[in-house]
Design a protein around this motif. Structure first.
Motif, PDB file in Angstrom:
ATOM      1  N   UNK A  79       0.762  -1.320  -0.106  1.00 25.05           N
ATOM      2  CA  UNK A  79       0.079   0.100   0.001  1.00 25.05           C
ATOM      3  C   UNK A  79       0.839   1.361   0.018  1.00 25.05           C
ATOM      4  N   UNK A  80       1.943   1.346   0.769  1.00 22.51           N
ATOM      5  CA  UNK A  80       2.922   2.584   0.669  1.00 22.51           C
ATOM      6  C   UNK A  80       3.192   2.654  -0.556  1.00 22.51           C
ATOM      7  N   UNK A  81       3.640   1.572  -1.299  1.00 25.26           N
ATOM      8  CA  UNK A  81       4.307   1.680  -2.709  1.00 25.26           C
ATOM      9  C   UNK A  81       3.174   2.303  -3.554  1.00 25.26           C
ATOM     10  N   UNK A  82       2.144   1.823  -3.718  1.00 28.01           N
ATOM     11  CA  UNK A  82       1.027   2.228  -4.317  1.00 28.01           C
ATOM     12  C   UNK A  82       0.566   3.582  -4.194  1.00 28.01           C
ATOM     13  N   UNK A  83       0.610   3.981  -2.842  1.00 23.59           N
ATOM     14  CA  UNK A  83       0.418   5.294  -2.438  1.00 23.59           C
ATOM     15  C   UNK A  83       1.411   6.487  -2.691  1.00 23.59           C
ATOM     16  N   UNK A  84       2.644   5.872  -3.088  1.00 21.19           N
ATOM     17  CA  UNK A  84       3.686   6.926  -3.314  1.00 21.19           C
ATOM     18  C   UNK A  84       3.728   7.514  -4.608  1.00 21.19           C
ATOM     19  N   UNK A  85       2.607   7.065  -5.471  1.00 21.77           N
ATOM     20  CA  UNK A  85       2.567   7.644  -6.745  1.00 21.77           C
ATOM     21  C   UNK A  85       2.341   6.676  -7.855  1.00 21.77           C
ATOM     22  N   UNK A  86       2.588   5.248  -7.435  1.00 21.58           N
ATOM     23  CA  UNK A  86       2.424   4.245  -8.575  1.00 21.58           C
ATOM     24  C   UNK A  86       1.192   3.961  -8.828  1.00 21.58           C
ATOM     25  N   UNK A  87      -0.107   3.941  -7.879  1.00 22.34           N
ATOM     26  CA  UNK A  87      -1.431   3.903  -8.285  1.00 22.34           C
ATOM     27  C   UNK A  87      -1.842   4.888  -9.384  1.00 22.34           C
ATOM     28  N   UNK A  88      -1.447   6.086  -9.085  1.00 19.03           N
ATOM     29  CA  UNK A  88      -1.695   7.149  -9.940  1.00 19.03           C
ATOM     30  C   UNK A  88      -1.126   6.677 -11.579  1.00 19.03           C
ATOM     31  N   UNK A  89      -0.013   6.429 -11.453  1.00 19.32           N
ATOM     32  CA  UNK A  89       0.773   6.280 -12.504  1.00 19.32           C
ATOM     33  C   UNK A  89       0.017   5.188 -13.643  1.00 19.32           C
ATOM     34  N   UNK A  90      -0.237   4.143 -12.558  1.00 18.89           N
ATOM     35  CA  UNK A  90      -1.061   2.783 -13.428  1.00 18.89           C
ATOM     36  C   UNK A  90      -2.285   3.541 -13.686  1.00 18.89           C
ATOM     37  N   UNK A  91      -3.348   4.158 -13.169  1.00 19.49           N
ATOM     38  CA  UNK A  91      -4.494   4.400 -13.471  1.00 19.49           C
ATOM     39  C   UNK A  91      -4.503   5.621 -14.672  1.00 19.49           C
ATOM     40  N   UNK A  92      -3.610   6.445 -14.619  1.00 16.49           N
ATOM     41  CA  UNK A  92      -3.159   6.987 -15.683  1.00 16.49           C
ATOM     42  C   UNK A  92      -3.040   6.499 -16.946  1.00 16.49           C
ATOM     43  N   UNK A  93      -2.192   5.468 -17.043  1.00 15.31           N
ATOM     44  CA  UNK A  93      -2.062   4.759 -18.157  1.00 15.31           C
ATOM     45  C   UNK A  93      -3.000   3.929 -18.716  1.00 15.31           C
ATOM     46  N   UNK A  94      -3.912   3.235 -17.730  1.00 12.00           N
ATOM     47  CA  UNK A  94      -5.315   2.695 -18.044  1.00 12.00           C
ATOM     48  C   UNK A  94      -6.346   3.595 -18.907  1.00 12.00           C
ATOM     49  N   UNK A  95      -6.333   4.757 -18.289  1.00 11.02           N
ATOM     50  CA  UNK A  95      -7.149   6.031 -18.917  1.00 11.02           C
ATOM     51  C   UNK A  95      -6.749   5.982 -20.585  1.00 11.02           C
TER      52      UNK A  95
END
Length: 169
Positions: free
Chosen positions: A136-152
């Motif tokens: 969760x710490x890794x995802x919250x460090x910006x990875x989640x946003x990067x993944x979701x932006x790519x998916x868009x």
């Protein structure tokens, strides 16, 4: 997408991944997991790997077609990705490696009540050794946003939702 791989290496040991390669082989029931490529990259890969077969997913994307590689009707039979060498690992250069592969064991699914969401594929043996707080710490460090932006920008990578996935919120 090599930056994503570098980030994931903070929680996954390269040696564990190299020894396992689970994410690079597919049973018939897991063909929905095959990685997505742009049509341009798929065409380039067809030239470099003449035995590789592809099928369309969406308007501008393709995925590998492994259906002809199965030798039995056993649903547990696994076949490797065309680009996996059992001794060397993935043969694809970083610039041709699909985003799906770069973010494994994370996936993007569309939750009816929550939109696109990053989830965890719990079948990865290495990630199951990592405390969920670190993930969760890794995802919250910006990875989640990067993944979701790519998916868009690349909706073909969005997988169907399943109770199989672990939601990471």
């Amino acid at each position: 997408m090599s930056g994503v791989v570098i980030v994931l290496s903070s929680i996954l040991k390269k040696s564990d991944c190299a020894a396992c390669k689970f994410c690079c082989s597919f049973r018939r029931q897991s063909l929905w997991e095959t990685p997505v490529f742009s049509k341009e990259i798929a065409q380039q890969l067809k030239e470099d790997f003449p035995n590789a077969m592809f099928r369309s997913v969406g308007k501008s994307s393709m995925t590998i077609d492994l259906s002809m590689l199965y030798k039995t009707n056993n649903p547990d039979e696994e076949v490797p990705c065309y680009f996996l060498d059992k001794n060397k690992g993935c043969l694809l250069p970083a610039e041709l490696k699909p985003f799906d592969c770069s973010i494994w064991p994370f996936r993007v699914v569309n939750k009816i009540d929550n939109g696109n969401t990053v989830v965890l594929t719990p079948t990865c043996p290495a990630v199951n050794k990592v405390p969920r707080e670190k993930i969760l710490e890794l995802l919250d460090s910006g990875l989640r946003e990067k993944i979701l932006n790519y998916a868009k920008e690349n909706p073909a990578i969005i997988k169907e939702d399943s109770e199989f996935f672990e939601v990471l919120q």
